[in-house]
Design a protein around this motif. Structure first.
Motif, short mmCIF file in Angstrom:
data_model
loop_
_atom_site.label_atom_id
_atom_site.label_comp_id
_atom_site.label_asym_id
_atom_site.label_seq_id
_atom_site.Cartn_x
_atom_site.Cartn_y
_atom_site.Cartn_z
N THR A 5 45.44 -18.38 -9.52
CA THR A 5 44.24 -18.76 -8.79
C THR A 5 43.22 -17.64 -8.80
OG1 THR A 5 45.54 -20.20 -7.34
CG2 THR A 5 43.34 -19.58 -6.59
N LYS A 6 43.70 -16.40 -8.61
CA LYS A 6 42.80 -15.25 -8.63
C LYS A 6 42.13 -15.10 -9.99
CE LYS A 6 45.05 -12.40 -5.09
NZ LYS A 6 45.76 -11.12 -4.82
N ARG A 7 42.92 -15.28 -11.06
CA ARG A 7 42.35 -15.18 -12.41
C ARG A 7 41.32 -16.28 -12.64
NH1 ARG A 7 47.64 -13.45 -13.95
NH2 ARG A 7 48.28 -15.62 -14.30
N SER A 8 41.62 -17.47 -12.15
CA SER A 8 40.69 -18.59 -12.30
C SER A 8 39.39 -18.33 -11.55
CB SER A 8 41.34 -19.88 -11.80
OG SER A 8 40.45 -20.95 -11.87
N ASP A 9 39.51 -17.82 -10.32
CA ASP A 9 38.32 -17.50 -9.53
C ASP A 9 37.49 -16.41 -10.20
OD1 ASP A 9 39.06 -19.36 -7.68
OD2 ASP A 9 39.88 -17.93 -6.24
N LYS A 10 38.17 -15.41 -10.75
CA LYS A 10 37.47 -14.32 -11.43
C LYS A 10 36.74 -14.84 -12.66
CE LYS A 10 38.17 -9.59 -13.07
NZ LYS A 10 39.17 -8.50 -13.24
N THR A 12 35.64 -17.85 -13.13
CA THR A 12 34.51 -18.66 -12.67
C THR A 12 33.33 -17.77 -12.30
OG1 THR A 12 35.99 -20.38 -11.83
CG2 THR A 12 33.75 -20.32 -10.93
N GLU A 13 33.61 -16.67 -11.59
CA GLU A 13 32.54 -15.75 -11.20
C GLU A 13 31.88 -15.10 -12.40
OE1 GLU A 13 31.62 -15.11 -7.57
OE2 GLU A 13 32.44 -17.08 -8.04
N ILE A 14 32.67 -14.77 -13.40
CA ILE A 14 32.13 -14.17 -14.63
C ILE A 14 31.22 -15.16 -15.35
CG2 ILE A 14 32.73 -13.30 -16.93
CD1 ILE A 14 35.26 -12.07 -15.66
N ILE A 15 31.66 -16.41 -15.43
CA ILE A 15 30.84 -17.45 -16.07
C ILE A 15 29.52 -17.61 -15.33
CG2 ILE A 15 30.68 -19.92 -16.54
CD1 ILE A 15 33.71 -19.86 -17.09
N ARG A 16 29.58 -17.62 -14.01
CA ARG A 16 28.36 -17.73 -13.22
C ARG A 16 27.42 -16.57 -13.48
NH1 ARG A 16 31.47 -19.50 -7.61
NH2 ARG A 16 31.54 -21.76 -8.03
N LEU A 17 27.97 -15.38 -13.58
CA LEU A 17 27.16 -14.19 -13.85
C LEU A 17 26.50 -14.27 -15.22
CD1 LEU A 17 29.06 -11.07 -12.44
CD2 LEU A 17 26.66 -11.67 -12.05
N ILE A 18 27.24 -14.72 -16.21
CA ILE A 18 26.68 -14.84 -17.56
C ILE A 18 25.53 -15.83 -17.58
CG2 ILE A 18 27.17 -15.62 -19.92
CD1 ILE A 18 30.02 -14.48 -19.54
N LYS A 76 27.37 -25.86 -9.54
CA LYS A 76 27.73 -26.55 -8.29
C LYS A 76 28.34 -25.59 -7.27
CE LYS A 76 28.39 -30.95 -10.68
NZ LYS A 76 29.31 -32.08 -10.97
N GLU A 77 27.87 -24.35 -7.31
CA GLU A 77 28.35 -23.34 -6.37
C GLU A 77 27.83 -23.58 -4.97
OE1 GLU A 77 28.06 -18.46 -5.80
OE2 GLU A 77 27.24 -19.43 -7.59
N LYS A 168 28.28 -10.61 -6.64
CA LYS A 168 29.28 -11.05 -7.61
C LYS A 168 30.00 -9.85 -8.23
CE LYS A 168 28.19 -15.48 -7.51
NZ LYS A 168 29.05 -16.43 -6.78
N LEU A 169 29.22 -8.87 -8.68
CA LEU A 169 29.82 -7.69 -9.32
C LEU A 169 30.71 -6.92 -8.35
CD1 LEU A 169 26.82 -6.33 -11.44
CD2 LEU A 169 28.86 -7.51 -12.28
N LEU A 170 30.29 -6.84 -7.10
CA LEU A 170 31.08 -6.10 -6.11
C LEU A 170 32.41 -6.79 -5.81
CD1 LEU A 170 28.20 -5.08 -3.68
CD2 LEU A 170 29.60 -3.52 -5.04
N LYS A 171 32.46 -8.10 -6.03
CA LYS A 171 33.73 -8.83 -5.87
C LYS A 171 34.63 -8.65 -7.08
CE LYS A 171 32.04 -12.57 -2.88
NZ LYS A 171 31.77 -14.03 -2.80
N LEU A 172 34.02 -8.45 -8.25
CA LEU A 172 34.78 -8.45 -9.51
C LEU A 172 35.35 -7.09 -9.89
CD1 LEU A 172 32.47 -10.74 -11.67
CD2 LEU A 172 34.81 -11.26 -10.92
#
Length: 309
Positions: A5-10, A12-18, A76-77, A168-172
């Protein structure tokens, strides 16, 4: 939460950032076509329709905010944690004050450094502007006020960079890495207009790569201060105010306000003056950026558990 789940969330966040970074960069793709149309670099004040160019650049400043909104819609965030509240309370008021004072202090320090390095044959009695209180101070207040009233433009960047990208970056990743990467992304966003003379002109060694590098370095240290303001208040508005004061009350404005006309006339500017001035300005920015990074990394904000509006 499982590792998957953590990898999936990470991911997703990377895709959003891109998606966010790609959308932010879209307006400046038009820069080469504008130069072809005007036949001159568009950021040197020489392009044929400077009013149109200025409008384009002003609208370009809004692109990070537009990218923030579109990314939230596309992925859809949703619009939770947008940091659009002022959050102006007793704990946060010092950050609003710092947003103005720190940038004025940076510009003042840089102006004195310029004075020490490049002014020649000026007596101390002739150095300062004798009309500071009657002319200089009102001018400075007017420029600072323009930075505040023009907050829409600066909000355009801050709602994107410090309102979306940096959280986003601070979470990643660890905070130091996030601050550096965020600053580099912000600096590279300027690259198309840096290559058109923005900030550094066109005539300097290693053009335009040196200018792009300097922009990335300056943006990295400025990112530390702006991120500190946004993270501690959970609002993008102190960062937007700080950004506005920075753009309107720089070293040149402070020098014209503080020093006499005779002192300014005695300046012996070096070759590639814009780059040299930027290097001088980088010294106080480095100091405030480093202090901001230390404060941000030292402990969690007392507002971390606060709610966003």
């Amino acid at each position: 939460m499982t590792a998957d789940t953590k990898r999936s969330d990470k991911k997703t966040e990377i895709i959003r950032l891109i998606i966010f970074c790609a959308l932010s960069a879209l307006p400046f793709i038009a820069v080469p076509f504008l130069r072809e149309h005007y036949g001159e670099p568009i950021c040197t004040g020489e392009a044929g329709a400077s009013a149109g160019v200025s409008l384009f650049l002003m609208l370009g400043m809004l692109s990070p905010s537009v990218a923030n909104i579109l990314t939230r819609l596309i992925t859809k965030e949703g619009f939770k944690d947008c940091r659009l509240g002022l959050n102006l309370n007793r704990k946060n008021v010092k950050y609003y004050i710092a947003a103005v004072v720190v940038k004025l202090a940076e510009a003042t320090a840089a102006a004195f450094l310029m004075c020490a390095l490049f002014m020649r044959d000026v007596q101390l009695s002739d150095l300062f502007n004798k009309e500071f209180f009657s002319v200089g101070l009102p001018t400075l207040l007017a420029m600072a006020s323009f930075g505040l009233t023009g907050i829409v433009m600066f909000f355009g960047e801050e709602f994107g960079w410090r309102g979306y990208m940096m959280p986003k970056l601070l979470k990643l990743m660890p905070k130091p890495a996030a601050l550096i990467l965020g600053g580099v992304i912000w600096g590279l966003w300027h690259a198309p207009i840096t290559a058109q003379g923005h900030n550094f002109g066109l005539d300097y060694p290693l053009f335009p790569w040196l200018g792009i590098l300097l922009m990335c370095v300056m943006c990295t240290f400025d990112n530390c201060l702006l991120t500190l303001l946004a993270e501690r208040t959970k609002s993008v508005f102190p960062a937007a105010i700080c950004h506005g004061v920075n753009n309107q009350c720089g070293m040149g404005v402070m020098a014209s306000v503080l020093f006499s006309e005779a002192a300014l006339m005695s300046l012996e500017m070096p070759e590639h003056a814009l780059v040299v001035m930027s290097l001088i300005m980088l010294i106080p920015i480095f100091i405030t950026g480093t202090v901001s990074a230390i404060l941000l990394c030292r402990r969690k904000s007392s507002n971390d558990t606060g709610s966003d509006t």
